[in-house]
Design an enzyme around this catalytic site. Sequence first.
Site, PDB file in Angstrom:
ATOM      1  N   SER A   1     -28.057  -0.532  -7.519  1.00  0.00           N
ATOM      2  CA  SER A   1     -28.811  -1.668  -6.997  1.00  0.00           C
ATOM      3  C   SER A   1     -28.421  -2.919  -7.781  1.00  0.00           C
ATOM      4  O   SER A   1     -27.553  -2.868  -8.656  1.00  0.00           O
ATOM      5  CB  SER A   1     -30.307  -1.403  -7.135  1.00  0.00           C
ATOM      6  OG  SER A   1     -30.683  -1.544  -8.491  1.00  0.00           O
ATOM      7  N   LYS A   2     -29.106  -4.017  -7.461  1.00  0.00           N
ATOM      8  CA  LYS A   2     -28.855  -5.303  -8.133  1.00  0.00           C
ATOM      9  C   LYS A   2     -29.000  -5.178  -9.650  1.00  0.00           C
ATOM     10  O   LYS A   2     -28.305  -5.849 -10.404  1.00  0.00           O
ATOM     11  CB  LYS A   2     -29.877  -6.326  -7.648  1.00  0.00           C
ATOM     12  CG  LYS A   2     -29.453  -7.031  -6.383  1.00  0.00           C
ATOM     13  CD  LYS A   2     -30.354  -8.247  -6.172  1.00  0.00           C
ATOM     14  CE  LYS A   2     -30.361  -8.608  -4.699  1.00  0.00           C
ATOM     15  NZ  LYS A   2     -31.657  -8.810  -4.135  1.00  0.00           N
ATOM     16  N   ARG A   3     -29.939  -4.348 -10.060  1.00  0.00           N
ATOM     17  CA  ARG A   3     -30.192  -4.177 -11.500  1.00  0.00           C
ATOM     18  C   ARG A   3     -28.924  -3.836 -12.266  1.00  0.00           C
ATOM     19  O   ARG A   3     -28.794  -4.115 -13.443  1.00  0.00           O
ATOM     20  CB  ARG A   3     -31.191  -3.035 -11.730  1.00  0.00           C
ATOM     21  CG  ARG A   3     -32.630  -3.353 -11.454  1.00  0.00           C
ATOM     22  CD  ARG A   3     -33.497  -2.176 -11.877  1.00  0.00           C
ATOM     23  NE  ARG A   3     -33.203  -0.988 -11.089  1.00  0.00           N
ATOM     24  CZ  ARG A   3     -32.811   0.168 -11.581  1.00  0.00           C
ATOM     25  NH1 ARG A   3     -32.635   0.309 -12.882  1.00  0.00           N
ATOM     26  NH2 ARG A   3     -32.557   1.208 -10.809  1.00  0.00           N
ATOM     27  N   HIS A   4     -28.007  -3.139 -11.579  1.00  0.00           N
ATOM     28  CA  HIS A   4     -26.780  -2.713 -12.257  1.00  0.00           C
ATOM     29  C   HIS A   4     -25.683  -3.766 -12.152  1.00  0.00           C
ATOM     30  O   HIS A   4     -24.530  -3.495 -12.453  1.00  0.00           O
ATOM     31  CB  HIS A   4     -26.284  -1.404 -11.647  1.00  0.00           C
ATOM     32  CG  HIS A   4     -27.309  -0.314 -11.656  1.00  0.00           C
ATOM     33  ND1 HIS A   4     -27.962   0.107 -10.515  1.00  0.00           N
ATOM     34  CD2 HIS A   4     -27.819   0.408 -12.665  1.00  0.00           C
ATOM     35  CE1 HIS A   4     -28.815   1.064 -10.839  1.00  0.00           C
ATOM     36  NE2 HIS A   4     -28.754   1.263 -12.129  1.00  0.00           N
ATOM     37  N   GLY A   5     -26.052  -4.945 -11.671  1.00  0.00           N
ATOM     38  CA  GLY A   5     -25.055  -6.011 -11.555  1.00  0.00           C
ATOM     39  C   GLY A   5     -24.251  -5.919 -10.270  1.00  0.00           C
ATOM     40  O   GLY A   5     -23.249  -6.598 -10.121  1.00  0.00           O
TER      41      GLY A   5
END
Length: 473
Positions: free
Chosen positions: A236-240
């Site tokens: 997801s976005k959290r992982h860049g």
Amino acid sequence: MIVTRFPPSPTGHLHLGGARTALFNWLYARHTKGKFILRIEDTDTARSTQASVEAILESLKWLGIDWDEGPYFQSKRLPIYQEHIRKLLDSGHAYLCDCPPKRLERIRREALASGRKPKYDGKCRDRGLNPSDETVVRFKTPLAGSTVLADVVKGTIVFENSELDDFIIARQDDTPTYNFVVVVDDITMGVNVILRGDDHVMNTPKQILIYKALGADLPVFGHVPMVLGSDRSRLSKRHGAMSVLAYRDKGYLPEALINYLARLGWSYGDQEVFTTKELIEKFSLEKLGKSPGVFNPEKLLSLNAEHIKRTPPKILAQRLLPFLARRGVPVEGADLEAVVASLIPRSKTLVEMADGALFFYTDKVVYEESAARKFLKPENAPILKQVSARLERLPAFEEEALEDAFKGIMAQTGLKLGKIAQPVRVALTGKTASPGIFEILEILGKARTLERLRRAVEYIDAHAAQSVDENST
Ligand code: GLU
């Protein structure tokens, strides 16, 4: 002929996982000289948007993933689905059910309370109801036996039919449900290879039963593991991770993203860098991996740098133009191809390259503060003047002649190259790091170089005067 498809739901941007699914299907179609179909699964009208459809199409186009048929829209195919529902009702593979929600809820609760998996109890199976506003259509799942998924990635998976439900294929308002429309589309579009994320595995036995009930041949299924983030949770976005279009805007090359995505779940020995052409040549279902790929933004970035190095300056120059335009830079004066060539070794993205190209196209170089403090100081003014004088006499501004000129100054002054080149570099670029000094000089040409050297001397004089003023007050 192999026929594959990519069927995105237009409920947002195209992300890396979806792009990878599209890529695998596209590569396989291109590898086998088959057909690749694009289908927009927009039956969820509440969540589907036109903006998402456009973003998906734009993403695929930018990646170079072209389709031979479509885009088809499920929302425009309702009559086809209805015809197939009628077929299943007529052949006894489906039936009408008018069980009220209350009853279904009670069955569900009872099952859960006694530790059983909740499922419809088949009350309406043989009631032979007439259609009404209250009836849904249920699929008549075989009560015994098993359904086998021979998956090219996961191997054989056996599902007991007794575990499956008489699932709904058309709602009270006649709209068909997801598992049903996917199968009808794939059958009527002639799709015979389906590669998708393994989040769909649990849907597959239901879909296989529908194929059989409709008397259609099964396609080849391959469920690839989901892409994970560094903490091994779903990407997801959290992982860049960003959307495909965001990678475009950050200056990634489509070839690099394609290369990276292909390697995230597929391998070919230990080769890391592939052109898209090579991927088409080498792609095979056998090499799809069983273990999930983990997204690594640094690896993607270094792969991008690698693809920049392998792309001819002429093509990069074309791709750089929108980035320069966005910075309001008029591409005049310095030859863009030469500028690009000088920046290739030091640019990981087109954004970095555009930033690096700025000084070539502005006559008012902005000096970085620390660079100016260190190199544009009074003791360097004579050096800059000497360089100016010598360069002015050069008939041709070519690397070799320029190098000779600098050697001459070194011999005359006894200074090392760095002592001369650094102030010149700051005068020409405003920075202490840049492409090679002779390369820059050649690209800028005589007139612009001399003008920049003159401005730098002027700057030094003005600052020297200012600090004299400050000291005397
Ligand atoms: N529309 C589905 C999705 O976006 C894909 C269904 C399929 O591949 O069968 O996940």
